[in-house]
Design a protein around this motif. Structure first.
Motif, PDB file in Angstrom:
ATOM      1  N   LEU A  76       0.852  -1.194   0.000  1.00  0.00           N
ATOM      2  CA  LEU A  76       0.000   0.000   0.000  1.00  0.00           C
ATOM      3  C   LEU A  76       0.883   1.236   0.000  1.00  0.00           C
ATOM      4  O   LEU A  76       1.946   1.262   0.629  1.00  0.00           O
ATOM      5  CB  LEU A  76      -0.909  -0.003   1.236  1.00  0.00           C
ATOM      6  CG  LEU A  76      -1.834   1.198   1.422  1.00  0.00           C
ATOM      7  CD1 LEU A  76      -2.917   1.216   0.346  1.00  0.00           C
ATOM      8  CD2 LEU A  76      -2.462   1.183   2.804  1.00  0.00           C
ATOM      9  N   THR A  77       0.439   2.263  -0.716  1.00  0.00           N
ATOM     10  CA  THR A  77       1.150   3.538  -0.744  1.00  0.00           C
ATOM     11  C   THR A  77       0.300   4.605  -0.072  1.00  0.00           C
ATOM     12  O   THR A  77      -0.852   4.832  -0.461  1.00  0.00           O
ATOM     13  CB  THR A  77       1.471   3.968  -2.185  1.00  0.00           C
ATOM     14  OG1 THR A  77       2.324   2.984  -2.785  1.00  0.00           O
ATOM     15  CG2 THR A  77       2.187   5.316  -2.208  1.00  0.00           C
ATOM     16  N   ILE A  78       0.866   5.261   0.953  1.00  0.00           N
ATOM     17  CA  ILE A  78       0.196   6.334   1.670  1.00  0.00           C
ATOM     18  C   ILE A  78       0.751   7.667   1.150  1.00  0.00           C
ATOM     19  O   ILE A  78       1.963   7.904   1.201  1.00  0.00           O
ATOM     20  CB  ILE A  78       0.418   6.218   3.191  1.00  0.00           C
ATOM     21  CG1 ILE A  78      -0.086   4.866   3.699  1.00  0.00           C
ATOM     22  CG2 ILE A  78      -0.266   7.359   3.918  1.00  0.00           C
ATOM     23  CD1 ILE A  78      -1.560   4.644   3.493  1.00  0.00           C
ATOM     24  N   SER A  79      -0.136   8.506   0.677  1.00  0.00           N
ATOM     25  CA  SER A  79       0.290   9.766   0.074  1.00  0.00           C
ATOM     26  C   SER A  79       0.424  10.869   1.129  1.00  0.00           C
ATOM     27  O   SER A  79      -0.389  10.959   2.061  1.00  0.00           O
ATOM     28  CB  SER A  79      -0.723  10.193  -0.994  1.00  0.00           C
ATOM     29  OG  SER A  79      -0.388  11.462  -1.507  1.00  0.00           O
ATOM     30  N   PHE A  80       1.456  11.687   0.964  1.00  0.00           N
ATOM     31  CA  PHE A  80       1.661  12.916   1.739  1.00  0.00           C
ATOM     32  C   PHE A  80       1.788  14.066   0.741  1.00  0.00           C
ATOM     33  O   PHE A  80       2.788  14.799   0.727  1.00  0.00           O
ATOM     34  CB  PHE A  80       2.904  12.803   2.621  1.00  0.00           C
ATOM     35  CG  PHE A  80       2.750  11.850   3.769  1.00  0.00           C
ATOM     36  CD1 PHE A  80       2.356  12.311   5.025  1.00  0.00           C
ATOM     37  CD2 PHE A  80       2.984  10.497   3.605  1.00  0.00           C
ATOM     38  CE1 PHE A  80       2.212  11.427   6.088  1.00  0.00           C
ATOM     39  CE2 PHE A  80       2.842   9.614   4.656  1.00  0.00           C
ATOM     40  CZ  PHE A  80       2.453  10.077   5.907  1.00  0.00           C
TER      41      PHE A  80
END
Length: 213
Positions: A76-80
């Protein structure tokens, strides 16, 4: 004389008919012998044999339950995208889904890789990428995930997924926003190696056997 002759003929015919008819008792015996109810040999009674066969049923094979599906890893990629290190509501919802995944529930190892864009100093970008990965780790700990299962890796600007600048050299805000992220990876725990246990037990069993003289 005629009467005597006639009487003799009648008596002779009666005697002849009586000799041809079998005794009534013999007829009853013959019928009884032919009746299956009076048969003494069970092997000749097909009705009893068929009934015995109908009682016996073949033993059904035991049904083996299907093996559970293998536990798959989760990425999973968590965006900032906003440039900070605070989790958005969308990021928290995505992490909640990961917490419920089988790989997470079964105790798999968690790797958190933090990233940044290329604007600013390399050292500052490395620190920013670590803060983002730590923010994800803190949220997982709040949800009950043990911290010792996590590995935090800060990569700074070294692994971009989009250009930080356009082909003409101008800034690319959308590309830099995509690079500010944390990659979450959860792998399932290793399965117990039953073969090694059997190998360890085999020498012990062999050592107990007496040696030939």
């Amino acid at each position: 004389m005629k009467r005597l002759a006639t009487t003799s003929m009648i008596l002779g015919a009666s005697a002849l008919l009586t000799a041809c008819d079998p005794p009534a008792g013999n007829a009853v015996l013959a019928n009884d012998a032919a009746s299956p109810e009076n048969a003494t040999d069970p092997m000749t009674n097909t009705a009893e044999v068929d009934e015995a066969k109908s009682i016996l049923r073949p033993v059904e094979d035991e049904v083996t339950p299907p093996a559970p599906p293998p536990v798959e890893p989760v990425s999973l990629t968590i965006s900032f995208a906003d440039g900070g290190s605070k989790l958005s509501d969308e990021a928290k919802a995505a992490l909640d889904g990961v917490i419920a995944a089988p790989a997470m529930v079964t105790g798999g190892a968690i790797t958190l890789r933090g990233h940044s864009d290329s604007r600013g100093y390399d050292g500052d970008n490395l620190v920013a990428s670590r803060r983002r990965a730590e923010a994800v780790a803190d949220y997982l700990v709040e949800k009950g995930v043990p911290r010792e299962r996590m590995t935090v890796i800060a990569l700074g600007e070294n692994r971009p997924v989009a250009p930080n600048a356009k082909p003409d050299g101008s800034d690319d805000p959308e590309g830099r926003a995509r690079n500010r992220r944390v990659e979450v990876e959860v792998v399932p725990p290793p399965e117990p190696d039953s073969g090694s246990e059997a190998d360890e037990a085999a020498p012990a069993a062999n050592s107990a056997e007496p040696k030939p003289q």
